[in-house]
Design an enzyme around this catalytic site. Structure first.
Site, PDB file in Angstrom:
ATOM      1  N   SER A  26       0.827  -1.204   0.000  1.00  0.00           N
ATOM      2  CA  SER A  26       0.000   0.000   0.000  1.00  0.00           C
ATOM      3  C   SER A  26       0.868   1.263   0.000  1.00  0.00           C
ATOM      4  O   SER A  26       0.411   2.324  -0.398  1.00  0.00           O
ATOM      5  CB  SER A  26      -0.882   0.017   1.243  1.00  0.00           C
ATOM      6  OG  SER A  26      -0.059   0.005   2.398  1.00  0.00           O
ATOM      7  N   CYS A  89       2.801  -7.011   1.461  1.00  0.00           N
ATOM      8  CA  CYS A  89       1.667  -6.433   2.187  1.00  0.00           C
ATOM      9  C   CYS A  89       0.873  -7.561   2.854  1.00  0.00           C
ATOM     10  O   CYS A  89       0.219  -8.355   2.176  1.00  0.00           O
ATOM     11  CB  CYS A  89       0.792  -5.666   1.207  1.00  0.00           C
ATOM     12  SG  CYS A  89      -0.668  -4.962   1.968  1.00  0.00           S
ATOM     13  N   GLU A 169       3.937   6.367   7.459  1.00  0.00           N
ATOM     14  CA  GLU A 169       3.803   7.005   6.140  1.00  0.00           C
ATOM     15  C   GLU A 169       4.096   8.503   6.234  1.00  0.00           C
ATOM     16  O   GLU A 169       4.503   9.129   5.267  1.00  0.00           O
ATOM     17  CB  GLU A 169       2.405   6.776   5.561  1.00  0.00           C
ATOM     18  CG  GLU A 169       2.166   5.385   5.009  1.00  0.00           C
ATOM     19  CD  GLU A 169       2.896   5.089   3.681  1.00  0.00           C
ATOM     20  OE1 GLU A 169       3.064   6.023   2.867  1.00  0.00           O
ATOM     21  OE2 GLU A 169       3.301   3.928   3.479  1.00  0.00           O
ATOM     22  N   HIS A 203       5.118  -2.352   7.322  1.00  0.00           N
ATOM     23  CA  HIS A 203       5.523  -1.019   7.783  1.00  0.00           C
ATOM     24  C   HIS A 203       6.229  -1.077   9.148  1.00  0.00           C
ATOM     25  O   HIS A 203       7.046  -0.206   9.461  1.00  0.00           O
ATOM     26  CB  HIS A 203       4.295  -0.106   7.945  1.00  0.00           C
ATOM     27  CG  HIS A 203       3.771   0.477   6.664  1.00  0.00           C
ATOM     28  ND1 HIS A 203       3.033  -0.243   5.766  1.00  0.00           N
ATOM     29  CD2 HIS A 203       3.875   1.725   6.148  1.00  0.00           C
ATOM     30  CE1 HIS A 203       2.690   0.539   4.756  1.00  0.00           C
ATOM     31  NE2 HIS A 203       3.182   1.723   4.955  1.00  0.00           N
TER      32      HIS A 203
END
Ligand code: DGL
Length: 285
Positions: A26, A89, A169, A203
């Site tokens: 993503s 992901c 992010e 992440h």
């Protein structure tokens, strides 16, 4: 068309110069997988990294929406002749069904399966495992369902940490804010003292320092990025001795992504913008 991709892959060891591997996430999280892949495959692979930065996060959107996004990414990969898809992901890997993964026209590398297998192999009897992940990954419970098969695991728990991805992010990878958010989600876990903690979102390695601090030193952190790459190593045998290359495609801002590359890899990359929402995919840059 579909058969053609399959037969190319079977013959890939001898016929192709460089293998084209599509890696997607993503956003920037999948770079943690790409980094490992580049270390394992310095030669013979052209990597194409797709980051859906205009539509991140995937972790808290409806499952049907994410499924559509992921299939749009796959269509994009087919359009550029990808030989293999690597999912960087966990959320997408959780959402796709096994049948969907097996019926893709190119081989698909799961991030969840190799991590589960490795935990099953290394965990001694009566081990406890905790998985931290996005809300969708927790809802789909693929880690949980797969890990339940191992008798050695006496306790398996999972926890959604929905604020982690937006912070990462945003480029906030350490400091007071990260520590506060990590504490907010993981304080209980620190008290539970699990034997293994799975970073069930690509992440999360960006804030691994803060996560480690909130857990006892006896908890072993499992980063699935380490295991998907072992799976790739077992199954992909590029014949070319050319240096591996990477091209990046993002659905959002290219400047933002360049900055992340410079910060994370210490060097810029070739970044192009792709609009997947149109009937004809448009690549800019
Ligand atoms: N990095 C992804 C994962 O591993 C997706 C995170 C998100 O977009 O919420 O789940």
């Amino acid at each position: 068309m579909k058969k053609c991709f399959r037969s190319i892959f079977r013959d890939v060891r001898v016929l192709k110069n460089s293998l084209k591997v599509g890696v997607f996430d993503s956003g920037i999280g999948g770079l943690t997988v790409l980094r490992n892949a580049l270390m394992e495959f310095p030669f013979g692979i052209d990597f194409f990294y797709f980051a859906d930065t205009a539509r991140v996060p995937y972790g808290s959107k409806p499952v049907a929406t994410i499924r559509r996004y992921v299939h749009e990414i796959f269509e994009f990969f087919y359009s550029i002749g990808i030989d293999v898809i690597v999912t960087a992901c966990n959320t997408s890997d959780s959402i796709l069904t096994q049948k969907e993964k097996e019926s893709l026209p190119v081989p698909y590398f799961s991030i969840i399966d190799p991590a589960v297998r490795s935990i099953g192999e290394i965990a001694p009897a009566n081990s406890s495992v905790s998985i931290i992940a996005t809300s969708n990954t927790v809802k789909r419970s693929l880690y949980l369902r797969r890990l339940f098969r191992y008798d050695t695991l006496s306790e398996i728990t999972q926890k959604a940490c929905p604020l982690f991805v937006p912070i990462i992010e945003e480029g906030i990878w350490e400091g007071d804010m990260v520590e506060a958010v990590v504490h907010y989600y993981l304080a209980d876990l620190g008290n539970q003292r699990p034997d293994f903690l799975v970073l069930g979102c690509t992440h999360y390695p960006f804030i691994r320092g803060a996560i480690e601090k909130s857990l006892p030193p006896t908890t072993r952190i499992i980063d699935p990025a380490d295991f998907i790459v072992l799976d790739m190593k077992r199954q992909l045998h590029p014949s070319s001795k050319e240096d591996s290359t990477v091209e990046y495609f993002v659905s959002g801002d290219t400047g933002f992504f360049q900055d992340v590359l410079k910060r994370y890899f210490g060097m810029p990359g070739v970044v192009k913008q792709v609009d997947l929402s149109r009937d004809n995919i448009v690549v800019r840059g």
